[in-house]
Design an enzyme around this catalytic site. Sequence first.
Site, PDB file in Angstrom:
ATOM      1  N   SER B 204     -39.785  12.901 -45.919  1.00 18.63           N
ATOM      2  CA  SER B 204     -39.104  12.073 -44.618  1.00 18.63           C
ATOM      3  C   SER B 204     -39.944  12.038 -43.224  1.00 18.63           C
ATOM      4  O   SER B 204     -39.886  11.587 -42.849  1.00 18.63           O
ATOM      5  CB  SER B 204     -37.220  12.563 -44.327  1.00 18.63           C
ATOM      6  OG  SER B 204     -37.349  13.652 -44.270  1.00 18.63           O
ATOM      7  N   ARG B 208     -41.613   9.421 -41.546  1.00 19.78           N
ATOM      8  CA  ARG B 208     -40.673   8.405 -40.195  1.00 19.78           C
ATOM      9  C   ARG B 208     -41.411   8.069 -39.091  1.00 19.78           C
ATOM     10  O   ARG B 208     -41.721   7.338 -38.711  1.00 19.78           O
ATOM     11  CB  ARG B 208     -39.346   9.627 -40.451  1.00 19.78           C
ATOM     12  CG  ARG B 208     -38.558   9.863 -38.525  1.00 19.78           C
ATOM     13  CD  ARG B 208     -37.839  10.923 -38.371  1.00 19.78           C
ATOM     14  NE  ARG B 208     -36.657  10.220 -39.112  1.00 19.78           N
ATOM     15  CZ  ARG B 208     -36.627  11.384 -39.851  1.00 19.78           C
ATOM     16  NH1 ARG B 208     -37.903  12.905 -39.789  1.00 19.78           N
ATOM     17  NH2 ARG B 208     -35.863  11.174 -41.038  1.00 19.78           N
ATOM     18  N   ASN B 212     -42.554   3.663 -38.043  1.00 21.70           N
ATOM     19  CA  ASN B 212     -42.191   3.809 -36.983  1.00 21.70           C
ATOM     20  C   ASN B 212     -43.443   3.487 -35.654  1.00 21.70           C
ATOM     21  O   ASN B 212     -43.435   2.445 -35.302  1.00 21.70           O
ATOM     22  CB  ASN B 212     -41.953   4.914 -35.783  1.00 21.70           C
ATOM     23  CG  ASN B 212     -40.642   5.191 -35.978  1.00 21.70           C
ATOM     24  OD1 ASN B 212     -39.655   4.491 -35.651  1.00 21.70           O
ATOM     25  ND2 ASN B 212     -39.507   5.794 -36.927  1.00 21.70           N
TER      26      ASN B 212
END
Lengths: 164, 267
Positions: B204, B208, B212
């Site tokens: 994660s 992440r 993004n």
Amino acid sequence: MDINLTLIGQTIAMIVFVWFCMKFIWPPLIRAIDDRQRQIADGIAAGERGQQELAEARNGAEQVLQEARQKAVQVVDIAHRRSNELIGEAKQVAVAEGERLVTAARAEAGNETLRARDGLRRELAALVVAGTGRLLGREVDAKTHAALLDELATELGRQAPGNG
Amino acid sequence: MAEAGHSAGSYVAHHLQNLTVCRADGQWVWNHCAGNFQALNVDSMFFSILLGLVFLTLFRRVAVRATTGVPGRLQTAVEVIVGFVNQSVRETFHGKSELIAPLALTLFVWVFLMNMMDLIPVDWLPGAAGLIGVPYLKVVPTTDVNVTFGMSISVFILIVFYSIKVKGLGGFTRELTLQPFNHWLAIPFNLILEGVSLLAKPVSLSLRLFGNLYAGELIFILIGLLGLWQLPLHFLWAVFHLLIVTLQAFIFMMLTIVYLSLAHEGH
């Protein structure tokens, strides 16, 4: 998007960078920051201490000033009292002196009066003796009639007191 | 840049293509490395290391000249960052570690710099590279999943290392097998549960950041297709993206601290 050796390369790069940062960057920076924080804290503490001392000194000065003021008031008071005393004494002395002078003058005047009266009396007695002699046609012997003359003089003096 | 139709697609694809070198059939091959693990994304590595060196050089210079007296502007700026990171670490991580604060600082600044590459207009650097004969150039290292995974795997290794160091091998094993249900029959279930949650941390963490930045980059590329309209839109998205850039760098740092502090403290 493929997973490839870049993964390993990035891992190695990261390990090296973090190691370098841990050895050569973080310690001096954080030491400088901590030292400065301590210095600032010390400075603030010193400033507060100085302020406290200043306040204490101000208090002390105020106290000294107050004492001085009180003392000055006392001194002025004493001076006033002393001057009043002096003036009083001087007045008394002056009054006494004046009275003495007046008394002395009065006494002198009295004496003078007495003397003058005495003189007048004698002159009057002599006149009376002379007048009487002339009337009797012979001289009245002053010596034989001294007692009589004296009595006469005294009588005159008693009859006319204060008439000079 | 774009002409029409499929050329728009090729424009986007071109921008998302790494400059890759690999060893194939005993030869160095450029840009034909699909599916080959023994390949290197040269552009990602180049910009990643370049920005890492920028960070190290800048901060090292300040660190060498750091004075406890009145600091200069650069030193003040660096100290603001260092102080911010230090505070974040102290608030979250209560153990004593020489590593975690510098690790957090490195990750924050480095990731921030790599993310900032996203704000350079998408055609500039690839266009310049094209002029000197480099066919592909992806300038934002954090839009390369290898880069983000490379960092999160290091963090994962540290999590495991500190878990074992602090709790011992037995303690770490117990944590993986006897939670959340403390019964020997539940061991396989616990192992699956805890194993997934342990592995989810690096996955994660990296996805992440990658997601993004990749999305942001993609939108920049799409805006780049719009001709004259790209100017206001690019500005708007850049302003918004500035937020994402900073936030993602901060989140990456913060989660690293949190994971490592969990590894130290246990449940």
